[in-house]
Structures are given as C-alpha cells and as structure tokens.
Design a protein around this motif. Structure first.
Motif, short mmCIF file in Angstrom:
data_model
loop_
_atom_site.label_atom_id
_atom_site.label_comp_id
_atom_site.label_asym_id
_atom_site.label_seq_id
_atom_site.Cartn_x
_atom_site.Cartn_y
_atom_site.Cartn_z
N ASP A 81 -8.18 0.76 -1.62
CA ASP A 81 -7.46 -0.40 -1.07
C ASP A 81 -5.95 -0.29 -1.28
O ASP A 81 -5.18 -1.00 -0.63
CB ASP A 81 -7.93 -1.70 -1.74
CG ASP A 81 -9.33 -2.06 -1.31
OD1 ASP A 81 -9.82 -1.47 -0.32
OD2 ASP A 81 -9.94 -2.92 -1.97
N HIS A 82 -5.55 0.56 -2.20
CA HIS A 82 -4.12 0.65 -2.56
C HIS A 82 -3.39 1.81 -1.88
O HIS A 82 -2.17 1.87 -1.92
CB HIS A 82 -3.98 0.80 -4.07
CG HIS A 82 -4.57 -0.33 -4.83
ND1 HIS A 82 -3.92 -1.53 -5.00
CD2 HIS A 82 -5.78 -0.47 -5.42
CE1 HIS A 82 -4.70 -2.35 -5.68
NE2 HIS A 82 -5.83 -1.74 -5.95
N GLN A 123 0.84 -1.19 0.00
CA GLN A 123 0.00 0.00 0.00
C GLN A 123 0.88 1.25 0.00
O GLN A 123 1.92 1.28 0.67
CB GLN A 123 -0.86 -0.02 1.27
CG GLN A 123 -2.06 0.88 1.20
CD GLN A 123 -2.83 0.89 2.51
OE1 GLN A 123 -2.24 0.95 3.59
NE2 GLN A 123 -4.13 0.85 2.41
#
Ligand code: 4NP
Length: 160
Positions: free
Chosen positions: A36-37, A4
C-alpha cells in the motif's frame, strides 16, 4: 495515495528485464506488507513492443519462481516519468544514458542503475537476455531478486 513512494524500472524493450523486476519487486513488497505504501511500474526506452505482453521466456522463468507477469503490457518511457516516480532504475548503462539525456534537459528524479542496490556490489548491469538462451533469464531473475532486497531496505529507511 499521495505519500506513496513510486518506483519505475526501465529497460530497452519492456518485455524481458523491467517487467521481471516489476513482478519480483511487487512480490517482495507483498511479502513485506508494504504494497500500500509503494507503487511499481516498468517501461522501455524503445517503442518496438508497446502494448505487448512480456517475452514468453521471461514469463516462464518468473512463473517458475511463483511470480506471474503475464498481465503486464509494455509501454515506452515518457519524460513525465521523471516527475511521477521517486526511483527511476535502469537495467543497463545504455538505458541509463538514454534516460539521463532527458533528465539533463528537464530535471526531476535522477535515474540510477538498479544494481546500485546490489548489496555485494560486484555487477552493475542486468545483461540483456533477449538474444540468448534460457540461462540468461535465470541470471536476470537472480540479479533482480538480490537488488530488490537492497532497494527494499532503502525504501524502508525512507518510510521510517
Ligand atoms: P528488455 O529486452 O530490454 O529486457 O525488454 C529486450 C527486448 C527486446 C529487444 C531488445 C531487448 N529488441 O531488440 O527487440
């Protein structure tokens, strides 16, 4: 999520500008399907407001654009943040100088001005709205929204 990308917004009190940036940028990530990243957080160089919710005026201004920042709570910048975040983005030159002093001693992610990501590039600081009127908070939102697009483009290039 180890791959991430983590973004930290820094101002003085962590009750006006940087929580606003956290809320605006998180909304942009959700709209872009990148939540989500990319991880987002904010903090202040000062310690006066630790544990407090954002300033009521900042909450109202963000809410008027469909962004809820009421759940955020202020925390102070810590030296480990320079290890934990890939982007350390300050709102003004004083915040930058304060974080830079720590970076010079210990290294890690080099802090930058958030408005480096303004595509038009005509301003370099998000002005402190704390002692001014409501129009200052609208200005903060405008600058942050514009710079968020540039930051998103930079992160997309990194993720590709
Ligand atoms: P911020 O605004 O750095 O955008 O959160 C301020 C909040 C509080 C103070 C100054 C600026 N203060 O002096 O308490």
């Amino acid at each position: 999520m180890s791959n991430q990308i983590r973004v930290l917004f820094v101002c003085l009190g962590n009750i006006c500008r940087s929580p606003t940036a956290e809320g605006v940028f998180r909304q942009r990530l959700e709209q872009s399907g990148l939540s989500d990243h990319v991880g987002v957080d904010s903090c202040g160089t000062g310690n006066w407001h630790i544990g407090k919710a954002p300033d009521e005026r900042a909450r109202q201004a963000a809410a008027s654009r469909g962004i809820d920042i009421g759940h955020l709570r202020a925390r102070q910048f810590r030296p480990e943040d320079l290890e934990d975040f890939h982007y350390v983005l300050t709102m003004d030159r004083q915040n930058l100088a304060d974080v830079r002093d720590i970076w010079l001693q210990q290294g890690g992610t080099e802090p930058r001005l958030f408005l480096d990501f303004l595509e038009a590039g005509h301003e370099d600081e998000v002005p402190d709205p704390y002692y001014g009127g409501n129009d200052g908070f609208e200005r903060v939102l405008d600058l942050i929204t514009e710079a968020s697009d540039g930051l998103l483009a930079d992160i997309r290039a990194r993720l590709d």
